[in-house]
Design a protein around this motif. Structure first.
Motif, PDB file in Angstrom:
ATOM      1  N   UNK A   1     -45.329  -3.541  27.889  1.00 52.02           N
ATOM      2  CA  UNK A   1     -45.858  -4.086  26.548  1.00 52.02           C
ATOM      3  C   UNK A   1     -45.916  -2.879  25.596  1.00 52.02           C
ATOM      4  N   UNK A   2     -46.234  -2.886  24.336  1.00 55.63           N
ATOM      5  CA  UNK A   2     -46.301  -1.978  23.396  1.00 55.63           C
ATOM      6  C   UNK A   2     -47.701  -2.025  22.975  1.00 55.63           C
ATOM      7  N   UNK A   3     -48.071  -0.660  22.600  1.00 52.93           N
ATOM      8  CA  UNK A   3     -49.625  -0.387  22.235  1.00 52.93           C
ATOM      9  C   UNK A   3     -49.345  -0.279  20.719  1.00 52.93           C
ATOM     10  N   UNK A   4     -50.445  -0.134  19.997  1.00 51.74           N
ATOM     11  CA  UNK A   4     -50.652  -0.355  18.538  1.00 51.74           C
ATOM     12  C   UNK A   4     -49.772   0.920  17.951  1.00 51.74           C
ATOM     13  N   UNK A   5     -49.656   1.764  18.552  1.00 50.71           N
ATOM     14  CA  UNK A   5     -48.782   3.037  17.966  1.00 50.71           C
ATOM     15  C   UNK A   5     -47.213   2.501  17.994  1.00 50.71           C
ATOM     16  N   UNK A   6     -46.877   1.377  18.535  1.00 53.68           N
ATOM     17  CA  UNK A   6     -45.240   0.990  18.840  1.00 53.68           C
ATOM     18  C   UNK A   6     -44.883   1.930  19.834  1.00 53.68           C
TER      19      UNK A   6
ATOM     20  N   UNK B   1     -50.521  -0.119   9.337  1.00 53.08           N
ATOM     21  CA  UNK B   1     -52.287  -0.367   9.470  1.00 53.08           C
ATOM     22  C   UNK B   1     -52.652   0.466  10.536  1.00 53.08           C
ATOM     23  N   UNK B   2     -51.919   0.799  11.679  1.00 46.68           N
ATOM     24  CA  UNK B   2     -52.409   1.792  12.914  1.00 46.68           C
ATOM     25  C   UNK B   2     -52.402   3.236  11.929  1.00 46.68           C
ATOM     26  N   UNK B   3     -51.485   3.436  11.250  1.00 46.19           N
ATOM     27  CA  UNK B   3     -51.318   4.870  10.769  1.00 46.19           C
ATOM     28  C   UNK B   3     -52.796   5.032   9.786  1.00 46.19           C
ATOM     29  N   UNK B   4     -52.835   4.208   8.993  1.00 51.61           N
ATOM     30  CA  UNK B   4     -53.951   4.173   8.025  1.00 51.61           C
ATOM     31  C   UNK B   4     -55.289   4.247   8.683  1.00 51.61           C
ATOM     32  N   UNK B   5     -55.349   3.622   9.812  1.00 51.87           N
ATOM     33  CA  UNK B   5     -56.593   3.620  10.521  1.00 51.87           C
ATOM     34  C   UNK B   5     -56.883   5.091  11.090  1.00 51.87           C
ATOM     35  N   UNK B   6     -56.021   5.586  11.893  1.00 50.99           N
ATOM     36  CA  UNK B   6     -56.140   6.654  12.521  1.00 50.99           C
ATOM     37  C   UNK B   6     -55.983   8.074  11.485  1.00 50.99           C
ATOM     38  N   UNK B   7     -55.443   7.924  10.623  1.00 52.59           N
ATOM     39  CA  UNK B   7     -55.318   8.848   9.816  1.00 52.59           C
ATOM     40  C   UNK B   7     -56.631   9.093   9.130  1.00 52.59           C
TER      41      UNK B   7
ATOM     42  N   UNK C   1     -51.112   2.098  40.600  1.00 53.16           N
ATOM     43  CA  UNK C   1     -50.103   1.649  39.690  1.00 53.16           C
ATOM     44  C   UNK C   1     -49.126   2.990  39.245  1.00 53.16           C
ATOM     45  N   UNK C   2     -47.747   2.759  39.281  1.00 47.04           N
ATOM     46  CA  UNK C   2     -47.090   3.600  38.593  1.00 47.04           C
ATOM     47  C   UNK C   2     -47.033   3.539  37.307  1.00 47.04           C
ATOM     48  N   UNK C   3     -47.329   4.207  36.186  1.00 46.59           N
ATOM     49  CA  UNK C   3     -47.243   4.023  34.723  1.00 46.59           C
ATOM     50  C   UNK C   3     -46.144   5.114  33.987  1.00 46.59           C
ATOM     51  N   UNK C   4     -45.194   4.412  33.667  1.00 45.17           N
ATOM     52  CA  UNK C   4     -44.081   5.175  32.958  1.00 45.17           C
ATOM     53  C   UNK C   4     -44.036   4.449  31.494  1.00 45.17           C
ATOM     54  N   UNK C   5     -42.880   5.205  31.051  1.00 46.35           N
ATOM     55  CA  UNK C   5     -42.838   4.734  29.692  1.00 46.35           C
ATOM     56  C   UNK C   5     -43.363   5.600  28.346  1.00 46.35           C
ATOM     57  N   UNK C   6     -44.276   5.255  27.770  1.00 45.85           N
ATOM     58  CA  UNK C   6     -44.565   5.797  26.634  1.00 45.85           C
ATOM     59  C   UNK C   6     -43.464   6.571  25.840  1.00 45.85           C
ATOM     60  N   UNK C   7     -42.686   5.487  25.536  1.00 44.16           N
ATOM     61  CA  UNK C   7     -41.432   5.917  24.799  1.00 44.16           C
ATOM     62  C   UNK C   7     -41.234   4.811  23.649  1.00 44.16           C
ATOM     63  N   UNK C   8     -40.172   5.202  22.721  1.00 45.63           N
ATOM     64  CA  UNK C   8     -39.892   4.255  21.703  1.00 45.63           C
ATOM     65  C   UNK C   8     -38.595   3.392  22.380  1.00 45.63           C
ATOM     66  N   UNK C   9     -38.703   2.066  22.213  1.00 42.94           N
ATOM     67  CA  UNK C   9     -37.648   1.189  22.775  1.00 42.94           C
ATOM     68  C   UNK C   9     -36.848   0.688  21.584  1.00 42.94           C
ATOM     69  N   UNK C  10     -37.268   0.778  20.391  1.00 41.56           N
ATOM     70  CA  UNK C  10     -36.720   0.254  19.290  1.00 41.56           C
ATOM     71  C   UNK C  10     -36.735   1.173  17.985  1.00 41.56           C
ATOM     72  N   UNK C  11     -35.904   0.785  16.860  1.00 47.11           N
ATOM     73  CA  UNK C  11     -36.225   1.551  15.719  1.00 47.11           C
ATOM     74  C   UNK C  11     -37.250   1.502  14.774  1.00 47.11           C
ATOM     75  N   UNK C  12     -38.132   0.531  15.073  1.00 49.64           N
ATOM     76  CA  UNK C  12     -39.361   0.102  14.176  1.00 49.64           C
ATOM     77  C   UNK C  12     -40.132   1.521  13.729  1.00 49.64           C
ATOM     78  N   UNK C  13     -40.292   1.459  12.481  1.00 52.39           N
ATOM     79  CA  UNK C  13     -41.074   2.744  12.105  1.00 52.39           C
ATOM     80  C   UNK C  13     -42.779   2.421  12.523  1.00 52.39           C
ATOM     81  N   UNK C  14     -43.580   3.541  12.525  1.00 53.33           N
ATOM     82  CA  UNK C  14     -44.970   3.588  12.845  1.00 53.33           C
ATOM     83  C   UNK C  14     -45.773   2.383  12.154  1.00 53.33           C
ATOM     84  N   UNK C  15     -46.641   1.484  12.765  1.00 55.85           N
ATOM     85  CA  UNK C  15     -47.207   0.518  12.232  1.00 55.85           C
ATOM     86  C   UNK C  15     -48.215   1.008  11.077  1.00 55.85           C
TER      87      UNK C  15
END
Length: 314
Positions: A109-114, A147-153, A131-145
């Protein structure tokens, strides 16, 4: 916000046969032992070096995962977010949500930060123990969300907020096929950990720990020399077959795998020296020929010794 699994219907069969049972009472002990095994440590090092992705072993009770394990992250974007405390709780909550959605298969799945993450259960006859947890990578070329950026900034100084956008844009983007191939490797590894966990659930023979410890000490003392199974068994005062069985049960590795992996780790340290030739390193780490050394080095690192040494020089 989580999204639906990516390509879940086409995952390999061994990633669709797990069941999400209640956490067994022995899970905490088994998790701690798995985290400390040579099998996990060596595999993680190799996986991260070859793929450039992070790999963590998560406790079956997500919030009980040691902090240094739950915060493992190699992409600069997530590292910055964790440093600013913005994503620390979010990352834990996201992993918890993933674990709740695991039923008959691993979950991606993808988190709020894409940023895409996958959780693969390590299943035993008593239930999930890690659990093995991997990923934490980008799997598409979408820009940062936005709404998420506004919230964290709002919680960041302006210059840090600018760095967040820059690091997100610079993060490597993996294709779905590339990402799926890495999940295939992790799925096979999850099966190995499951086998090891099932062995750990069986009350061990008190003698086996001593035999394995004696053998490990002998190996590390003689790592630069030729090591035979006969010599190891004689040193531990057991038969060859008994030693092999107990060693594999305790470490998850065969004796030969254990020796070669540690020789490669020793070789990697020696390769940091500019004044030592590769053929000298091959013999100093106990390999009987340069070709054998090259094959083993590539098998465990994904690179030739020459490529590894050149990368260190850059």
């Amino acid at each position: 916000m989580l999204v639906s699994p990516r390509g879940a219907s086409s995952l390999p069969y061994w990633m669709t046969k797990t069941t999400h049972n209640s956490i067994p009472k022995e899970a905490d002990t088994i998790y701690t032992e798995l985290l400390a095994t040579d099998l996990f440590s060596i595999y993680r090092t190799a996986f991260e070096q070859v793929t450039g992705q992070t790999l963590a072993l998560i406790h079956p009770d997500i919030i009980s995962t040691p902090e240094d394990e739950s915060s493992r992250c190699k992409n600069d974007f997530c590292s910055l977010m964790l440093d600013t405390e913005v994503c620390k709780n979010r990352c834990t909550e996201h992993t918890l949500d993933l674990s709740k959605r695991i039923d008959q298969q691993a979950f991606t799945a993808t988190c709020d930060a894409n940023i895409t993450t996958t959780l693969i259960p390590v299943n035993t006859k008593l239930g999930i123990v890690a659990y093995l947890r991997s990923g934490q990578v980008r799997t598409d070329n979408k820009e940062i969300d936005p709404d998420f950026f506004l919230k964290v900034s709002e919680a960041m100084p302006p210059h840090v907020a600018r760095d967040v956008v820059y690091l997100f844009d610079e993060a490597k983007v993996y294709t779905k096929d590339e990402y799926k191939s890495r999940l295939t490797l992790l799925g096979a590894f999850a099966l190995q950990l499951s086998d090891l966990a099932n062995n750990l659930l069986i009350k061990p023979n008190p003698k086996s720990g001593g035999i394995v410890d004696i053998t490990k000490r002998y190996i590390h003392e003689k790592l630069s020399e030729k090591i035979s199974l006969d010599a190891l068994a004689e040193n531990a005062n057991v038969t060859n077959s008994y030693l092999c069985k107990q060693f594999k049960k305790a470490t998850g590795l065969t004796v030969v795998e254990y020796i070669n992996r540690h020789r490669i780790e020793m070789a990697k340290e020696l390769l940091t020296s500019k004044n030592v030739r590769i053929i000298e390193i091959a013999y100093e780490t106990g390999f009987q020929s340069l070709s054998q050394f090259n094959r083993s080095f590539h098998r465990y690192t994904g690179q030739s010794p020459t490529e590894y040494k050149a990368e260190l020089s850059n």
